[in-house]
Design an enzyme around this catalytic site. Structure first.
Site, PDB file in Angstrom:
ATOM      1  N   TRP A 102      -9.546 -44.733 -28.729  1.00 54.15           N
ATOM      2  CA  TRP A 102      -8.343 -45.156 -29.720  1.00 54.15           C
ATOM      3  C   TRP A 102      -8.412 -46.620 -30.035  1.00 54.15           C
ATOM      4  O   TRP A 102      -8.043 -47.037 -30.948  1.00 54.15           O
ATOM      5  CB  TRP A 102      -7.117 -44.855 -29.114  1.00 54.15           C
ATOM      6  CG  TRP A 102      -6.866 -43.291 -28.933  1.00 54.15           C
ATOM      7  CD1 TRP A 102      -6.847 -42.391 -28.077  1.00 54.15           C
ATOM      8  CD2 TRP A 102      -6.822 -42.476 -30.135  1.00 54.15           C
ATOM      9  NE1 TRP A 102      -6.406 -41.200 -28.459  1.00 54.15           N
ATOM     10  CE2 TRP A 102      -6.590 -41.306 -29.718  1.00 54.15           C
ATOM     11  CE3 TRP A 102      -6.552 -42.849 -31.533  1.00 54.15           C
ATOM     12  CZ2 TRP A 102      -6.316 -40.126 -30.697  1.00 54.15           C
ATOM     13  CZ3 TRP A 102      -6.346 -41.967 -32.468  1.00 54.15           C
ATOM     14  CH2 TRP A 102      -6.538 -40.610 -32.018  1.00 54.15           C
ATOM     15  N   ASP A 178      -1.043 -50.709 -27.803  1.00 49.01           N
ATOM     16  CA  ASP A 178      -0.707 -49.251 -28.137  1.00 49.01           C
ATOM     17  C   ASP A 178      -0.336 -48.559 -26.935  1.00 49.01           C
ATOM     18  O   ASP A 178      -1.218 -48.125 -25.895  1.00 49.01           O
ATOM     19  CB  ASP A 178      -2.236 -48.640 -28.715  1.00 49.01           C
ATOM     20  CG  ASP A 178      -2.089 -46.924 -29.189  1.00 49.01           C
ATOM     21  OD1 ASP A 178      -1.002 -46.569 -28.791  1.00 49.01           O
ATOM     22  OD2 ASP A 178      -3.075 -46.757 -29.575  1.00 49.01           O
ATOM     23  N   LYS A 202       3.859 -37.708 -27.614  1.00 49.37           N
ATOM     24  CA  LYS A 202       3.274 -37.665 -26.559  1.00 49.37           C
ATOM     25  C   LYS A 202       4.533 -37.556 -25.588  1.00 49.37           C
ATOM     26  O   LYS A 202       4.725 -36.719 -24.784  1.00 49.37           O
ATOM     27  CB  LYS A 202       2.309 -38.672 -25.934  1.00 49.37           C
ATOM     28  CG  LYS A 202       0.704 -38.314 -26.750  1.00 49.37           C
ATOM     29  CD  LYS A 202       0.530 -39.013 -27.759  1.00 49.37           C
ATOM     30  CE  LYS A 202      -1.084 -38.600 -28.318  1.00 49.37           C
ATOM     31  NZ  LYS A 202      -1.699 -39.452 -29.020  1.00 49.37           N
TER      32      LYS A 202
HETATM   33  C1  PLP Z   1      -2.489 -39.901 -29.928  1.00 48.60           C
HETATM   34  C2  PLP Z   1      -3.032 -41.529 -29.770  1.00 48.60           C
HETATM   35  C3  PLP Z   1      -3.095 -42.349 -31.108  1.00 48.60           C
HETATM   36  C4  PLP Z   1      -2.992 -41.513 -32.334  1.00 48.60           C
HETATM   37  O1  PLP Z   1      -1.709 -41.024 -32.796  1.00 48.60           O
HETATM   38  P1  PLP Z   1      -1.296 -40.466 -34.218  1.00 48.60           P
HETATM   39  O2  PLP Z   1       0.122 -40.361 -34.213  1.00 48.60           O
HETATM   40  O3  PLP Z   1      -2.078 -39.226 -34.413  1.00 48.60           O
HETATM   41  O4  PLP Z   1      -1.763 -41.529 -35.215  1.00 48.60           O
HETATM   42  C5  PLP Z   1      -3.178 -43.319 -31.132  1.00 48.60           C
HETATM   43  N1  PLP Z   1      -3.287 -44.154 -29.903  1.00 48.60           N
HETATM   44  C6  PLP Z   1      -3.400 -43.260 -28.557  1.00 48.60           C
HETATM   45  C7  PLP Z   1      -3.495 -44.198 -27.300  1.00 48.60           C
HETATM   46  C8  PLP Z   1      -2.997 -42.027 -28.729  1.00 48.60           C
HETATM   47  O5  PLP Z   1      -2.707 -41.320 -27.352  1.00 48.60           O
END
Ligand code: PLP
Length: 367
Positions: A102, A178, A202
Site C-alpha cells: 500500500w 494511511d 475495514k
Molecule cells: C485497503 C487498503 C487500501 C485501499 O483501499 P481502497 O478503499 O480499496 O482504495 C489502502 N491502504 C491500506 C493500508 C489498505 O488496507
C-alpha cells in the site's frame, strides 16, 4: 440464521449489533416512515445523522478542534492522488516510507501525476518484516510531507511508533498516515498528524466511504488547478456535501461509532480486546512448527495476521475445511499466498478461539 466468523481483509466483518440495528431501522428510520437510503442528504434528519457520526468519531479519537473531519468517496486509493494535489501546491516533494504494497502504491500515484516523490526509507529489499526506525528516515531537503502506512494490510506489518517527519535542516513537515486497516483499533494522538485517512471497509463501515482528518493549516496548500470534488478545503466548506455523499455508508459508519462508544466502551477497551485477540493467534502460530509468520514481533499487525503452513500443498485443504467449519475468508492475498486472518474490531474474540482450535486440530491430523 447463522452468522459465520469472517476473517476477510476488506470489505470486512461488521458488528452484528450494528447490522441488527440497521435491519430494525431499514423500513422506517425512527418514525420518519422511510429508510435512511431514501432521505435527502440535505434533510434535517440526515444532517442530524451525519453530524452525530462526526461528533461520535471526534469523541472516540479525541480529534482536536483544529482538524476537519471529511467524508469522501473513491476509497483510500483515491487519496493517494488527492494528497499530493492538496498538499504540494506550494512546491516541495512528497516523501514516503515504503513498508509494503500500500505505501508503494501511494508513491506510484504521486509519480503518475509527474510530481516525483522521494523514498525516505524502504524495507522492501529486506522483505518488509520490520519497519524502519526513526533514525533511518532520510527525508529530502525539499520534503513537503512524509507519508506512511501505519498498518500494511497485506504483509501484516505495523508501525510500533509514530514517526517524526523532520527534514535534514531540522524543519518539521506534516505527517500523513494511511490508517485504512488500523484506525479505531485503539487510541491515537491525532495532534501528531497533518492528515490521517482511511477507507471505511475495514474498521469503519461498509465500502464507499473514505474518512480524511486534516489539520486546518493544510487546507490552503492545494494546487491551483484541480477538480472541486478533490479539494479538501472545498469539501470542508461544504460539510462533505458538495454533491450527494454515500448516505447509507455514512449512516452505518455512524452506527459503528455509536457501537464503539457505547457497547464496547471506547478505544481503550477496544485496544485491550484487540491485543488479546492478536496475542492468542500469534501464540498459536509461534508454539507450532506447522504454522509460521515472518514479521518481527515488535511490528506484527494486530489487525491482519498472515501465516503459512509448513507444507503449502495443504493450503487448499486447510481453506476448504476452515470454510466448512464456519471460518471464512482465510486465504492470503493473491500476491503473497498462504493464509491471512484479519482481526478487525468487529471480529469477536470467540472467532479467534474457534480459529486457533481449528488450527490445532488440523495440525494434529495433517502435521
Ligand atoms: C485497503 C487498503 C487500501 C485501499 O483501499 P481502497 O478503499 O480499496 O482504495 C489502502 N491502504 C491500506 C493500508 C489498505 O488496507
Amino acid at each position: 440464521m447463522t452468522r459465520q466468523y469472517n476473517f476477510c481483509a476488506g470489505p470486512a466483518a461488521l458488528p452484528t449489533a450494528v447490522l441488527e440495528r440497521a435491519q430494525a431501522e431499514m423500513l422506517d428510520y425512527r418514525g420518519y416512515g422511510l429508510s435512511t437510503m431514501e432521505m435527502s442528504h440535505r434533510s434535517a434528519e440526515f444532517v442530524a445523522i451525519a453530524e452525530r457520526a462526526e461528533a461520535d468519531l471526534r469523541a472516540l479519537l479525541g480529534v482536536p478542534d483544529n482538524y476537519k473531519v471529511l467524508f469522501f468517496q473513491g476509497g483510500a486509493s483515491l487519496q493517494f492522488s488527492m494528497l499530493p494535489m492538496n498538499l504540494l501546491g506550494r512546491g516541495g516533494r512528497a516523501n514516503f516510507v515504503q513498508t509494503g504494497i500500500w505505501s508503494k502504491k501511494a508513491l506510484a500515484e504521486v509519480q503518475n501525476l509527474g510530481l516525483g516523490g522521494h523514498v525516505a526509507a524502504s524495507t522492501e529489499t529486506s522483505g518488509n518484516i520490520a519497519v524502519p526506525r526513526q533514525q533511518e528516515l532520510d527525508l529530502s531537503d525539499d520534503a513537503a510531507y512524509l507519508h506512511y502506512a501505519a498498518n500494511e494490510t497485506i504483509g501484516g506489518l505495523a508501525f510500533d511508533y509514530t514517526p517524526r517527519a523532520r527534514r535534514p535542516d531540522g524543519a518539521e513537515v506534516p505527517l500523513v498516515c494511511d490508517m485504512s486497516s488500523s484506525i479505531l483499533s485503539g487510541p491515537i494522538d491525532v495532534s501528531q498528524f497533518g492528515v490521517i485517512y482511511a477507507g471505511a471497509q475495514k474498521n469503519i463501515g461498509p465500502a464507499g466511504l473514505t474518512l480524511v482528518l486534516v489539520r486546518d493549516d493544510l487546507l490552503d496548500q492545494a494546487q491551483a488547478v484541480m477538480p472541486t470534488l478533490f479539494s479538501y478545503s472545498a469539501m470542508a466548506k461544504a460539510g462533505s456535501m458538495i454533491n450527494t455523499p454515500p448516505t447509507y455508508a455514512w449512516y452505518l459508519a455512524g452506527l459503528v461509532f455509536d457501537w464503539l462508544k457505547n457497547d464496547v466502551g471506547g478505544l481503550e477497551a477496544m485496544d485491550a480486546i484487540n491485543q488479546r485477540k492478536a496475542d492468542k493467534l500469534y501464540a498459536a502460530i509461534d508454539q507450532s512448527d506447522f504454522y509460521s509468520n515472518p514479521i518481527t514481533s515488535l511490528n506484527r499487525s494486530r489487525m491482519n495476521v498472515p501465516f503459512t503452513l509448513a507444507d503449502a500443498r495443504l493450503d487448499g485443504e486447510f481453506l476448504r475445511e476452515a470454510d466448512a467449519a464456519g471460518l471464512l475468508n482465510l486465504k492470503g492475498h493473491r500476491s503473497v499466498g498462504g493464509m491471512r486472518a484479519s482481526l478487525y474490531n468487529a471480529v469477536p474474540e470467540a472467532a479467534v478461539d474457534a480459529l486457533t482450535a481449528f488450527m490445532a486440530d488440523f495440525e494434529q491430523r495433517k502435521g
